[in-house]
Design an enzyme around this catalytic site. Structure first.
Site, PDB file in Angstrom:
ATOM      1  NE  ARG A 139      -3.568  -5.046   3.139  1.00 42.45           N
ATOM      2  CZ  ARG A 139      -2.605  -4.815   2.250  1.00 42.45           C
ATOM      3  NH1 ARG A 139      -2.622  -5.429   1.100  1.00 42.45           N
ATOM      4  NH2 ARG A 139      -1.648  -3.961   2.486  1.00 42.45           N
ATOM      5  CG  HIS A 177      -6.973   5.449  12.419  1.00 43.92           C
ATOM      6  ND1 HIS A 177      -7.254   4.468  11.490  1.00 43.92           N
ATOM      7  CD2 HIS A 177      -5.635   5.621  12.388  1.00 43.92           C
ATOM      8  CE1 HIS A 177      -6.117   4.069  10.941  1.00 43.92           C
ATOM      9  NE2 HIS A 177      -5.124   4.750  11.472  1.00 43.92           N
ATOM     10  CE  LYS A 226       0.905  -4.871   6.006  1.00 42.70           C
ATOM     11  NZ  LYS A 226       1.211  -3.450   6.098  1.00 42.70           N
ATOM     12  CG  ASN A 236      -7.881  -1.867   9.398  1.00 44.78           C
ATOM     13  OD1 ASN A 236      -7.034  -1.000   9.212  1.00 44.78           O
ATOM     14  ND2 ASN A 236      -8.553  -2.436   8.419  1.00 44.78           N
ATOM     15  CE  LYS A 252      -4.155  -1.301   2.479  1.00 47.28           C
ATOM     16  NZ  LYS A 252      -4.962  -0.874   3.633  1.00 47.28           N
ATOM     17  CG  HIS A 305      -5.038   0.595  13.363  1.00 52.37           C
ATOM     18  ND1 HIS A 305      -4.512  -0.501  14.011  1.00 52.37           N
ATOM     19  CD2 HIS A 305      -3.976   1.249  12.818  1.00 52.37           C
ATOM     20  CE1 HIS A 305      -3.191  -0.517  13.852  1.00 52.37           C
ATOM     21  NE2 HIS A 305      -2.846   0.529  13.134  1.00 52.37           N
TER      22      HIS A 305
HETATM   23  N1  LIG Z   1       1.639   1.487   3.718  1.00 55.37           N
HETATM   24  C1  LIG Z   1       1.226   0.899   4.810  1.00 55.37           C
HETATM   25  O1  LIG Z   1       0.774  -0.242   4.790  1.00 55.37           O
HETATM   26  C2  LIG Z   1       1.326   1.628   6.112  1.00 55.37           C
HETATM   27  C3  LIG Z   1       1.129   0.941   7.322  1.00 55.37           C
HETATM   28  C4  LIG Z   1       1.281   1.632   8.512  1.00 55.37           C
HETATM   29  C5  LIG Z   1       1.613   2.988   8.501  1.00 55.37           C
HETATM   30  N2  LIG Z   1       1.785   3.624   7.314  1.00 55.37           N
HETATM   31  C6  LIG Z   1       2.146   5.053   7.275  1.00 55.37           C
HETATM   32  O2  LIG Z   1       3.427   5.201   7.848  1.00 55.37           O
HETATM   33  C7  LIG Z   1       3.558   6.546   8.309  1.00 55.37           C
HETATM   34  C8  LIG Z   1       4.244   6.528   9.644  1.00 55.37           C
HETATM   35  O3  LIG Z   1       5.518   5.943   9.493  1.00 55.37           O
HETATM   36  P1  LIG Z   1       6.649   6.156  10.585  1.00 55.37           P
HETATM   37  O4  LIG Z   1       6.070   5.929  11.919  1.00 55.37           O
HETATM   38  O5  LIG Z   1       7.808   5.347  10.158  1.00 55.37           O
HETATM   39  O6  LIG Z   1       6.919   7.722  10.502  1.00 55.37           O
HETATM   40  P2  LIG Z   1       8.013   8.625   9.746  1.00 55.37           P
HETATM   41  O7  LIG Z   1       8.356   8.079   8.431  1.00 55.37           O
HETATM   42  O8  LIG Z   1       7.518  10.028   9.810  1.00 55.37           O
HETATM   43  O9  LIG Z   1       9.270   8.488  10.710  1.00 55.37           O
HETATM   44  C9  LIG Z   1       9.192   9.010  12.028  1.00 55.37           C
HETATM   45  C10 LIG Z   1      10.327   9.987  12.321  1.00 55.37           C
HETATM   46  O10 LIG Z   1      11.517   9.256  12.564  1.00 55.37           O
HETATM   47  C11 LIG Z   1      12.587   9.771  11.765  1.00 55.37           C
HETATM   48  N3  LIG Z   1      13.458   8.633  11.515  1.00 55.37           N
HETATM   49  C12 LIG Z   1      13.313   7.653  10.592  1.00 55.37           C
HETATM   50  N4  LIG Z   1      14.242   6.722  10.744  1.00 55.37           N
HETATM   51  C13 LIG Z   1      15.008   7.103  11.791  1.00 55.37           C
HETATM   52  C14 LIG Z   1      16.120   6.527  12.449  1.00 55.37           C
HETATM   53  N5  LIG Z   1      16.605   5.343  12.092  1.00 55.37           N
HETATM   54  N6  LIG Z   1      16.677   7.191  13.482  1.00 55.37           N
HETATM   55  C15 LIG Z   1      16.150   8.379  13.901  1.00 55.37           C
HETATM   56  N7  LIG Z   1      15.075   8.964  13.323  1.00 55.37           N
HETATM   57  C16 LIG Z   1      14.519   8.324  12.282  1.00 55.37           C
HETATM   58  C17 LIG Z   1      11.921  10.377  10.576  1.00 55.37           C
HETATM   59  O11 LIG Z   1      12.719  11.337   9.982  1.00 55.37           O
HETATM   60  C18 LIG Z   1      10.660  10.943  11.183  1.00 55.37           C
HETATM   61  O12 LIG Z   1      10.931  12.202  11.723  1.00 55.37           O
HETATM   62  C19 LIG Z   1       2.176   7.141   8.323  1.00 55.37           C
HETATM   63  O13 LIG Z   1       2.048   8.055   7.271  1.00 55.37           O
HETATM   64  C20 LIG Z   1       1.274   5.949   8.091  1.00 55.37           C
HETATM   65  O14 LIG Z   1       0.091   6.294   7.398  1.00 55.37           O
HETATM   66  C21 LIG Z   1       1.649   2.962   6.129  1.00 55.37           C
END
Ligand SMILES: NC(=O)c1ccc[n+]([C@@H]2O[C@H](COP(=O)([O-])OP(=O)(O)OC[C@H]3O[C@@H](n4cnc5c(N)ncnc54)[C@H](O)[C@@H]3O)[C@@H](O)[C@H]2O)c1
Length: 368
Positions: free
Chosen positions: A243, A254, A229, A247, A145, A250
């Site tokens: 799938r 959410h 997953k 959720n 996704k 969530h």
């Molecule tokens: N596609 C999917 O199936 C799916 C599933 C769950 C969540 N998501 C999406 O994922 C997003 C959230 O992802 P996230 O939680 O990874 O957030 P993010 O990508 O914003 O990362 C969080 C923070 O950590 C920092 N960061 C990243 N790697 C780091 C590291 N190794 N060391 C220090 N800092 C680091 C980033 O710069 C950012 O500021 C949301 O937009 C959500 O909708 C997508």
């Protein structure tokens, strides 16, 4: 830490998720095995660029790729339509062709954004992920996704795009801030409860290793989540059916994020609270027993995901839950756990939810 590999089998594109250390340095070599690209657009965010950007860029160049480095500001606000548009323009300007490659280096924001760009540029070019957050490793980099947020809501525009390869280098996780770590752990807990007794028991045994980020246990947790997953996704690539279990936690999670304003309550804390809530609704509607609810409560607390002490208006939460994507014809649908590994998703009477929300919002931390 030895390398762990999970093969993800989906009809349009099967691929490996490799979990281990030192993978960023090997990224060029590993990507060469799955791509004949001349150019690579390496998309990352400002934070991750300063931590790992050069290392990956050098590794890719060393394997003969012509690297186009692209960085967006760190944070959810980069997962937007305008940013995706400007990245598409950058790819065109850099002369990326149909056989070239987009690589996402970073968390879920970068993965979703870069994946969406890869899915739409020239109607789709190859894509690979180098996740650097626990959440991206255990959840967002698997399943295909991708997308961006719209003004009207999160993830409202997107595409399914499977990667060619995912390299989860767990040594990147040492710099991850605590809140981001716990967001990942909430998804680990969700996966374990839904997957079943074996994973749940393992997680209970190793909860302390995970809060202290013990490397080999972290890698094993990532492997188990990816395997879980990928099983779910390969049975149901494009949503609905099995799938839906992803959720779990969530629906209320959410709603909490929406009502408090995104970014106020960390995603993981909201999901954990949603899991506590869903287990209680499951108990009230006859499926789960009190031992299960207690067991899950204890696990979440041990992972640093304590109950939230938020006094939120039940009416607002209920309204937000009605806007959930699982809702159908105004009926709120929730993933309810009957027991470890056993769940169902169905409509839940608004009166039951309201009663629980009222009890929840008037109970102090520690009393639950
Ligand atoms: N596609 C999917 O199936 C799916 C599933 C769950 C969540 N998501 C999406 O994922 C997003 C959230 O992802 P996230 O939680 O990874 O957030 P993010 O990508 O914003 O990362 C969080 C923070 O950590 C920092 N960061 C990243 N790697 C780091 C590291 N190794 N060391 C220090 N800092 C680091 C980033 O710069 C950012 O500021 C949301 O937009 C959500 O909708 C997508």
């Amino acid at each position: 830490v030895s390398e762990l590999v999970v093969h993800v089998d989906v009809p349009e594109q099967s691929y490996d998720v490799v979990v281990g250390t030192g993978l960023l340095e090997l990224a060029g070599h590993r990507l060469r095995e799955v791509s004949t690209a001349r150019r690579v657009a390496l998309i990352t965010d400002s934070e991750v660029a300063s931590l790992f950007g050069v290392r990956v860029s050098v590794a890719l160049t060393g394997a003969g790729f012509d690297v186009v480095d692209i960085s967006v500001p760190a944070g959810e606000s980069s997962k937007s339509w305008p940013v995706a548009g400007s990245l598409l323009e950058e790819l065109a300007k850099a002369g990326l062709g149909r056989t070239d490659l987009v690589v996402a280096l970073g968390g879920g924001v970068v993965g979703d954004l870069a994946g969406f760009v890869a899915a739409t540029y020239m109607r789709g070019i190859a894509f690979a992920q180098l996740p650097t957050t626990l959440l991206a490793m255990v959840d967002s980099s698997v399943g295909g996704k991708t997308g961006v947020d719209l003004q009207a809501g999160k993830n409202l525009a997107g595409a399914f795009k499977q990667p060619r390869l995912v390299l989860a280098d767990t040594s990147t996780l040492t710099s991850l801030p605590g809140g981001e770590w716990r967001s990942g752990l909430a998804e680990v807990a969700k996966s374990a409860v839904i997957d079943g007794e074996e994973f749940l028991g393992w997680l209970e045994e190793h909860a302390d290793d995970l809060t202290s980020r013990e490397p080999s246990m972290v890698a094993e947790a990532v492997r188990r989540c990816v395997r879980f997953k990928s099983h779910v996704v390969s049975r149901d690539e494009k949503e609905e059916g099995p799938r839906e279990c992803l959720n779990y936690g969530h629906t209320l999670g959410h709603a909490i994020e929406k009502v408090t304003g995104y970014g106020t309550v960390p995603h993981g804390a909201a999901v954990a609270e949603g899991m506590r809530f869903a287990a209680r609704v499951a108990m009230a509607t006859g499926a789960a027993d009190a031992d299960f609810v207690k067991r899950q409560d204890r696990l979440l607390s041990r992972l640093g995901l304590e109950p939230l002490d938020l006094r939120l208006q039940p009416a607002l939460l209920l309204e937000a839950m009605r806007g959930d994507k699982k809702a159908r014809e105004g009926a709120i649908r929730m993933v309810l756990p009957d027991a470890p590994g056993v769940w169902h998703c169905g409509p839940v009477d608004a009166a039951v939810i309201r009663a629980h929300l009222t009890a929840w919002s008037s109970t102090k931390e520690g009393e639950r």
